[in-house]
Structures are given as structure tokens and as C-alpha cells.
Design a protein around this motif. Sequence first.
Motif, PDB file in Angstrom:
ATOM      1  N   THR A 116       0.843  -1.359   0.028  1.00  0.00           N
ATOM      2  CA  THR A 116      -0.202  -0.186   0.023  1.00  0.00           C
ATOM      3  C   THR A 116       0.862   1.337   0.010  1.00  0.00           C
ATOM      4  O   THR A 116       2.153   1.210   0.261  1.00  0.00           O
ATOM      5  N   ALA A 117       0.435   2.339  -0.253  1.00  0.00           N
ATOM      6  CA  ALA A 117       0.952   3.707  -0.225  1.00  0.00           C
ATOM      7  C   ALA A 117       1.428   3.924   1.103  1.00  0.00           C
ATOM      8  O   ALA A 117       2.733   4.552   1.259  1.00  0.00           O
ATOM      9  N   ARG A 176      11.826   5.071   6.760  1.00  0.00           N
ATOM     10  CA  ARG A 176      12.970   4.065   7.403  1.00  0.00           C
ATOM     11  C   ARG A 176      14.242   4.306   6.608  1.00  0.00           C
ATOM     12  O   ARG A 176      15.439   4.025   7.234  1.00  0.00           O
ATOM     13  N   ASN A 177      14.233   4.047   5.389  1.00  0.00           N
ATOM     14  CA  ASN A 177      15.443   4.364   4.571  1.00  0.00           C
ATOM     15  C   ASN A 177      15.955   5.714   4.141  1.00  0.00           C
ATOM     16  O   ASN A 177      16.833   5.831   3.518  1.00  0.00           O
ATOM     17  N   GLY A 178      15.257   6.729   5.109  1.00  0.00           N
ATOM     18  CA  GLY A 178      15.933   8.116   4.950  1.00  0.00           C
ATOM     19  C   GLY A 178      15.607   8.876   3.863  1.00  0.00           C
ATOM     20  O   GLY A 178      15.960   9.986   3.433  1.00  0.00           O
ATOM     21  N   TRP A 179      14.405   8.572   3.137  1.00  0.00           N
ATOM     22  CA  TRP A 179      13.880   9.262   1.943  1.00  0.00           C
ATOM     23  C   TRP A 179      13.567  10.566   2.487  1.00  0.00           C
ATOM     24  O   TRP A 179      12.692  10.715   3.612  1.00  0.00           O
ATOM     25  N   PRO A 180      13.512  11.851   1.722  1.00  0.00           N
ATOM     26  CA  PRO A 180      13.101  12.942   2.209  1.00  0.00           C
ATOM     27  C   PRO A 180      11.398  12.733   2.087  1.00  0.00           C
ATOM     28  O   PRO A 180      11.306  12.393   0.826  1.00  0.00           O
ATOM     29  N   GLU A 181      10.765  13.672   2.718  1.00  0.00           N
ATOM     30  CA  GLU A 181       9.546  13.645   2.417  1.00  0.00           C
ATOM     31  C   GLU A 181       8.960  14.124   1.292  1.00  0.00           C
ATOM     32  O   GLU A 181       8.042  13.568   0.710  1.00  0.00           O
ATOM     33  N   GLY A 182       9.623  15.200   0.554  1.00  0.00           N
ATOM     34  CA  GLY A 182       9.141  15.459  -0.832  1.00  0.00           C
ATOM     35  C   GLY A 182       9.509  14.349  -1.797  1.00  0.00           C
ATOM     36  O   GLY A 182       8.541  14.123  -2.773  1.00  0.00           O
ATOM     37  N   ALA A 183      10.505  13.724  -1.645  1.00  0.00           N
ATOM     38  CA  ALA A 183      10.713  12.563  -2.552  1.00  0.00           C
ATOM     39  C   ALA A 183       9.668  11.796  -2.416  1.00  0.00           C
ATOM     40  O   ALA A 183       9.169  10.868  -3.496  1.00  0.00           O
ATOM     41  N   ILE A 184       9.329  11.424  -1.195  1.00  0.00           N
ATOM     42  CA  ILE A 184       7.956  10.450  -0.943  1.00  0.00           C
ATOM     43  C   ILE A 184       6.946  10.792  -1.718  1.00  0.00           C
ATOM     44  O   ILE A 184       6.041   9.978  -2.348  1.00  0.00           O
ATOM     45  N   GLU A 185       6.475  12.125  -1.585  1.00  0.00           N
ATOM     46  CA  GLU A 185       5.267  12.636  -2.086  1.00  0.00           C
ATOM     47  C   GLU A 185       5.235  12.382  -3.621  1.00  0.00           C
ATOM     48  O   GLU A 185       4.363  12.236  -4.183  1.00  0.00           O
ATOM     49  N   VAL A 186       6.468  12.765  -4.301  1.00  0.00           N
ATOM     50  CA  VAL A 186       6.502  12.954  -5.691  1.00  0.00           C
ATOM     51  C   VAL A 186       6.619  11.457  -6.105  1.00  0.00           C
ATOM     52  O   VAL A 186       5.745  11.406  -7.181  1.00  0.00           O
ATOM     53  N   THR A 187       7.012  10.453  -5.591  1.00  0.00           N
ATOM     54  CA  THR A 187       7.235   9.155  -6.083  1.00  0.00           C
ATOM     55  C   THR A 187       5.789   8.575  -5.904  1.00  0.00           C
ATOM     56  O   THR A 187       5.152   8.002  -6.786  1.00  0.00           O
ATOM     57  N   LEU A 188       5.028   8.837  -4.723  1.00  0.00           N
ATOM     58  CA  LEU A 188       3.500   8.267  -4.464  1.00  0.00           C
ATOM     59  C   LEU A 188       2.724   8.906  -5.725  1.00  0.00           C
ATOM     60  O   LEU A 188       1.714   8.151  -6.136  1.00  0.00           O
ATOM     61  N   TYR A 189       2.497  10.339  -5.915  1.00  0.00           N
ATOM     62  CA  TYR A 189       2.151  10.902  -6.797  1.00  0.00           C
ATOM     63  C   TYR A 189       2.133  10.183  -8.120  1.00  0.00           C
ATOM     64  O   TYR A 189       1.286   9.935  -9.044  1.00  0.00           O
ATOM     65  N   ALA A 190       3.467   9.917  -8.643  1.00  0.00           N
ATOM     66  CA  ALA A 190       3.812   9.528  -9.998  1.00  0.00           C
ATOM     67  C   ALA A 190       3.417   8.224 -10.036  1.00  0.00           C
ATOM     68  O   ALA A 190       2.809   7.593 -11.231  1.00  0.00           O
ATOM     69  N   LEU A 191       3.439   7.354  -9.100  1.00  0.00           N
ATOM     70  CA  LEU A 191       2.847   5.908  -9.182  1.00  0.00           C
ATOM     71  C   LEU A 191       1.499   5.787  -9.303  1.00  0.00           C
ATOM     72  O   LEU A 191       0.767   5.025 -10.080  1.00  0.00           O
TER      73      LEU A 191
END
Length: 71
Positions: free
Chosen positions: A2-3, A12-27
Motif C-alpha cells: 500500500t501507499a 525508514r530508509n531516509g527518503w526526504p518527505e518531498g521525494a516520497i510525495e512525488v514518488t507516490l503521486y507519480a505511481l
Amino acid sequence: MTAAESRATWQRNGWPEGAIEVTLYALQEYGARLTELTEWTAAQRPSVRDIIGRSPRTYDEWAAENADLFL
């Protein structure tokens, strides 16, 4: 996955929150338009077949042909 599970793993792997948001949006966008994007990709010219003059190999075919390189 899930998202929320993906978000937790990336945090947990240290991704910046902005990168997570962009990746979830793109997916999400990619998933919503999968058929359209698949058809668009297949229609591109020149295709791999056009460029190399044969059908591309699958990963399994490539791995079988190159396994000795990794022994």
C-alpha cells in the motif's frame, strides 16, 4: 504494497518527505493511465526491433546467455 507501507519503508530508509510525495503521486498517476501509457510506449518509433533488427531479449534470456559472466 500500500501507499502507507511504501511511505513507511521509504521513511525508514531516509527518503526526504518531498521525494516520497512525488514518488507516490507519480505511481498513482502512472497506475491510473497504465493502458494509455503502455499503448503510447509501444507506438514509439523507431522501436527497439527497428533499431536492432530483431525482437529484444527478455531478462530471463539475457541472464541465461550471460550467467557464466557471474560465476
